[in-house]
Structure formats: C-alpha cells, structure tokens
Design a protein around this motif. Structure first.
Motif, PDB file in Angstrom:
ATOM      1  N   GLU A 283       0.853  -1.183   0.000  1.00 58.36           N
ATOM      2  CA  GLU A 283       0.000   0.000   0.000  1.00 58.36           C
ATOM      3  C   GLU A 283       0.891   1.235   0.000  1.00 58.36           C
ATOM      4  OE1 GLU A 283      -2.393  -0.213   3.531  1.00 58.36           O
ATOM      5  OE2 GLU A 283      -2.617  -2.369   3.319  1.00 58.36           O
ATOM      6  N   ASP A 284       0.285   2.386  -0.016  1.00 58.58           N
ATOM      7  CA  ASP A 284       1.024   3.632   0.099  1.00 58.58           C
ATOM      8  C   ASP A 284       1.711   3.649   1.467  1.00 58.58           C
ATOM      9  OD1 ASP A 284       1.968   6.225   0.364  1.00 58.58           O
ATOM     10  OD2 ASP A 284       0.119   7.159  -0.329  1.00 58.58           O
ATOM     11  N   SER A 285       3.017   3.762   1.468  1.00 54.67           N
ATOM     12  CA  SER A 285       3.769   3.689   2.727  1.00 54.67           C
ATOM     13  C   SER A 285       3.380   4.798   3.696  1.00 54.67           C
ATOM     14  CB  SER A 285       5.269   3.736   2.455  1.00 54.67           C
ATOM     15  OG  SER A 285       5.630   4.971   1.865  1.00 54.67           O
ATOM     16  N   LYS A 286       2.863   5.908   3.185  1.00 49.37           N
ATOM     17  CA  LYS A 286       2.467   7.012   4.064  1.00 49.37           C
ATOM     18  C   LYS A 286       1.246   6.647   4.905  1.00 49.37           C
ATOM     19  CE  LYS A 286       4.204  10.371   0.775  1.00 49.37           C
ATOM     20  NZ  LYS A 286       4.302   9.563  -0.436  1.00 49.37           N
ATOM     21  N   THR A 287       0.508   5.632   4.479  1.00 49.34           N
ATOM     22  CA  THR A 287      -0.687   5.226   5.220  1.00 49.34           C
ATOM     23  C   THR A 287      -0.399   4.074   6.182  1.00 49.34           C
ATOM     24  OG1 THR A 287      -1.414   3.618   3.551  1.00 49.34           O
ATOM     25  CG2 THR A 287      -2.157   5.907   3.281  1.00 49.34           C
ATOM     26  N   MET A 288       0.834   3.569   6.177  1.00 51.06           N
ATOM     27  CA  MET A 288       1.205   2.426   7.022  1.00 51.06           C
ATOM     28  C   MET A 288       1.936   2.870   8.283  1.00 51.06           C
ATOM     29  SD  MET A 288       2.915  -0.276   4.463  1.00 51.06           S
ATOM     30  CE  MET A 288       2.354  -0.468   2.809  1.00 51.06           C
ATOM     31  N   SER A 289       1.834   2.049   9.289  1.00 50.82           N
ATOM     32  CA  SER A 289       2.624   2.292  10.492  1.00 50.82           C
ATOM     33  C   SER A 289       4.081   1.921  10.212  1.00 50.82           C
ATOM     34  CB  SER A 289       2.101   1.442  11.651  1.00 50.82           C
ATOM     35  OG  SER A 289       2.383   0.068  11.407  1.00 50.82           O
TER      36      SER A 289
ATOM     37  N   LYS B  60       4.556  -1.851  10.281  1.00 52.90           N
ATOM     38  CA  LYS B  60       4.054  -2.538   9.089  1.00 52.90           C
ATOM     39  C   LYS B  60       5.015  -2.340   7.910  1.00 52.90           C
ATOM     40  CE  LYS B  60       0.020  -3.342   6.255  1.00 52.90           C
ATOM     41  NZ  LYS B  60      -1.381  -3.053   6.005  1.00 52.90           N
ATOM     42  N   ARG B  61       5.544  -1.106   7.745  1.00 54.19           N
ATOM     43  CA  ARG B  61       6.517  -0.851   6.673  1.00 54.19           C
ATOM     44  C   ARG B  61       7.752  -1.719   6.844  1.00 54.19           C
ATOM     45  NH1 ARG B  61       5.277   4.568   7.604  1.00 54.19           N
ATOM     46  NH2 ARG B  61       7.183   4.820   8.806  1.00 54.19           N
TER      47      ARG B  61
END
Length: 92
Positions: free
Chosen positions: A47-53, A56-57
């Motif tokens: 997913e968009d890394s900006k939306t991940m914790s 999770k990244r």
C-alpha cells in the motif's frame, strides 16, 4: 502513448526522491523494478507507505525485496551546492 509506456517500462515499479540539500541533508533517489519473472500482481499487497505504520513498513520490507530489485542514490549537500539541484537530478 500508454501502450508505448507499458513497453518501455515493463516491470517498472517506481522511482521517488526525498531531500533538498543543506536544508534537509542529502538528496536521496530510489528506483525499483520487478525482478525477472515477477508480475505487478505479486506486489499487490503493498500500500502507500504514508498510510502504514512504521512497524508494518518494516515488516513488508522483507516481502518487497523478494519481488523487486532496487537502487538507492545519495547526493550529498556539497554536490547540490556545487552543481545545483536541477543538475544533480540528471546525475542520479
């Protein structure tokens, strides 16, 4: 045009940059391309890394590098000062 891009960038995942020289440190470019035999569907879990914790990244990193090859370029602030921001973009 889209068909032409598909041919020229087959397997291409993405490229991005971050930083602005002395103000924020080095300029960093990263590019990624699907490994031979991999398909875009193989990385559909990302997913968009900006939306991940952050956790999770970090966990997905190990899965992503099984699917893509990547290359990272660091351009130090002194090179940006010497050549200018526009010029160092072409050097990366």
């Amino acid at each position: 045009m889209l068909k032409e891009l598909d041919w020229n960038y087959k397997g291409y995942v993405g490229i991005d940059e971050a930083g602005r020289g002395n103000l924020a440190g080095s300029l960093v470019f990263c590019g990624a391309k699907l490994k031979e035999g991999k398909k875009l569907e193989d990385i559909s879990f990302a997913e968009d890394s900006k939306t991940m914790s952050k956790i999770k990244r970090e966990n997905l990193y190990h899965e992503v590098i099984k699917i893509v090859d990547y290359f990272i370029v660091f351009i130090p602030p002194m090179d940006i000062d010497k050549y200018g921001l526009s010029k160092v973009h072409t050097m990366a």
